[in-house]
Design an enzyme around this catalytic site. Structure first.
Site, PDB file in Angstrom:
ATOM      1  N   CYS A 136      16.558  16.429  -6.640  1.00 14.96           N
ATOM      2  CA  CYS A 136      16.529  14.969  -6.675  1.00 14.96           C
ATOM      3  C   CYS A 136      16.143  14.487  -8.075  1.00 14.96           C
ATOM      4  CB  CYS A 136      15.562  14.413  -5.632  1.00 14.96           C
ATOM      5  SG  CYS A 136      15.661  12.618  -5.471  1.00 14.96           S
ATOM      6  N   THR A 156      11.731  -2.511  15.316  1.00 17.81           N
ATOM      7  CA  THR A 156      12.959  -2.932  16.000  1.00 17.81           C
ATOM      8  C   THR A 156      13.208  -4.404  15.754  1.00 17.81           C
ATOM      9  OG1 THR A 156      14.116  -3.061  18.125  1.00 17.81           O
ATOM     10  CG2 THR A 156      11.738  -3.438  18.162  1.00 17.81           C
ATOM     11  N   TYR A 157      14.483  -4.756  15.727  1.00 17.59           N
ATOM     12  CA  TYR A 157      14.892  -6.155  15.647  1.00 17.59           C
ATOM     13  C   TYR A 157      15.644  -6.542  16.919  1.00 17.59           C
ATOM     14  CZ  TYR A 157      13.836  -5.060  10.799  1.00 17.59           C
ATOM     15  OH  TYR A 157      13.201  -4.639   9.657  1.00 17.59           O
TER      16      TYR A 157
END
Length: 470
Positions: free
Chosen positions: A115, A364-365
């Site tokens: 990375c 969560t939405y």
């Protein structure tokens, strides 16, 4: 849309002016956006709708920049706040390890997954904290005490189930180069944090920033799988749409509904059936491998930080090979064992890690694609438990049939790649699952992957420490 864009431009100008009055230099961008997978307009629009302006101001104030990771994570501000607090404590608050060594450990961790984004950034931070430039020539130029971390670094990155109390003993009983238990705990948290963050970088196609005046400019090669010119980005591949993509959403919604009804109606599944389902899922995960992986050679400025570069992820259960026993989550849980051990040896970080795990697990939405008012807990649990499954961790009280029902093959391929060998992630993998979902929902999956992977590796490491201590 035009009104929103004008408002964002105004907001950006106000933030810039506030930062300039504080004497904070703003790095220049490459102009291609924070991610090679996600259109910059979507990041700016959704980020402006969800994130509060003060989050980005805080990012500038704490590090002098708003990096691309922050921009992508900003699609989920509640998680970003928790992530920042943890990373700030790890790198900048009091702790057993000197500040420059913390950044060197981050370099070692990120290098295992090639990375360049993280390696390059922490090379700059290492020098900023007074680190010896000679160490950046490679591991062989670092102190022996840091080099002794190499074995546990590579195991944690690729096959954490192999960690034993003997690895812990070797680090704590090496004479003048020995680690204290508190130092080792901080090092292990740093290693797992940056292994997992590398997964997020590759999973979301995070682009490298460009600032010619930055201390690490020119030292970081272009990130494999993230750069627009690299094979991994699959430029020109667009997410398929139309009827098939719409049907995928409806099939998932229907399966979730049926599973919820079955939980209410069916008799309880026996422990034996639970175990059988897990073993079947674990065996089937052997077949979940991407077909379009491109092999890359390690750039010299990454290779110098990697010993035994051929060592990588190997499926927990290979046919015809003897494997270690499955890690039963109930035998050594984060809540009852790992959390208390970390908090005892490295105060505060255990609480912040626990908060971060809880935030992402419960985030969560109540939406799925174009649907609203949806209970997504079953889907989030399936993703989390599947990540743990590919690392050999089993939950006695979970019915692994849900994984097969909720996670289609292209999503499984993506999850396993990002969690186990993230440097091999491609844009094609990203675009070919959940084709009708928002990018913010795919970023949400990557946050679940990041934290599930980190917790899995920590559980193996902390269990080894506990066995060493008892």
């Amino acid at each position: 849309m035009r009104v929103k864009m004008n408002q964002m431009e105004k907001t950006h100008k106000e933030v810039t002016e506030q930062l300039q009055t504080r004497g904070i230099k703003i790095p220049r961008q490459l102009g291609r956006g924070p991610s090679s997978f996600i259109p910059v307009e979507e990041i700016l629009q959704e980020g402006a709708e969800r994130a509060q302006r003060h989050l980005f101001i805080e990012a500038f104030l704490s590090s002098g920049r708003v990096d691309n990771i922050t921009m992508v994570m900003g699609l989920h501000p509640e998680y970003l706040t928790s992530f920042w607090k943890t990373q700030y404590l790890l790198l900048r608050m009091d702790g057993p390890l000197p500040y420059h060594k913390r950044h060197y450990i981050a370099i070692m961790a990120a290098a295992r997954h090639q990375c360049s984004y993280l390696v390059g950034f922490h090379m700059g931070e290492f020098l900023h904290m007074g680190g010896d430039p000679e160490w950046l020539r490679g591991l062989q130029f670092a102190p022996q005490k840091l080099r002794n971390l190499n074995e546990i670094n590579k195991i944690l990155a690729h096959r954490p189930w192999l960690i034993t109390k003997e690895h812990i003993k070797a680090l704590l009983k090496t004479g003048e180069n020995s680690w204290s238990l508190a130092e080792l705990i901080q090092a292990l948290v740093l290693l797992t944090h940056y292994h997992s963050l590398a997964s997020f970088v590759f999973g979301c196609g995070v682009n490298l920033e460009s600032d010619p005046e930055a201390p690490h400019a020119g030292q970081a090669p272009s990130p494999l799988g993230c750069d627009s010119s690299s094979p991994g980005s699959d430029e020109g591949v667009h997410a398929p749409g139309g009827t098939d993509a719409m049907e995928e959403v409806e099939v998932l919604m229907e399966r979730m509904k049926l599973l919820q009804e079955c939980q209410l109606d069916e008799e309880e599944v026996t422990p034996e059936e639970m175990e059988t389902c897990f073993e079947r899922e674990k065996r089937e995960s052997l077949l979940v491998t991407p077909a379009d992986i491109a092999e890359h050679s390690l750039p010299p400025n990454i290779l110098c930080f990697v010993e035994d570069p051929e060592f990588g992820y190997k499926d927990f259960t290979r046919r015809g090979e003897q494997t270690p026993p499955t890690f039963r989550a109930q035998d050594y849980t984060w809540e009852d064992h790992g959390y208390s051990l970390i908090n005892r040896l490295y105060p505060d970080v255990g609480q912040l890690l626990d908060e971060k795990f809880q935030v992402v697990y419960n985030l969560t939405y109540h939406t799925i694609a174009m649907h609203s008012g949806v209970d997504t807990s079953m889907l989030r649990r399936a993703i989390w438990n599947y990540v743990h499954c590919v690392f050999g961790i089993r939950y006695d009280d979970y019915d692994y049939r849900e994984v097969n029902q909720l996670l289609e093959r292209s999503l499984k391929i993506y999850i396993k790649t990002v969690a186990c060998y993230p440097e091999k992630t491609t844009k094609r993998m990203y675009t070919h699952f959940w084709r009708h979902f928002k990018h913010s929902e795919k970023v949400h999956i990557n946050l679940l992957l990041l934290e599930a992977r980190m917790q899995a590796a920590l559980l193996y490491a902390l269990r080894a420490i506990t066995r060493y201590m008892t």
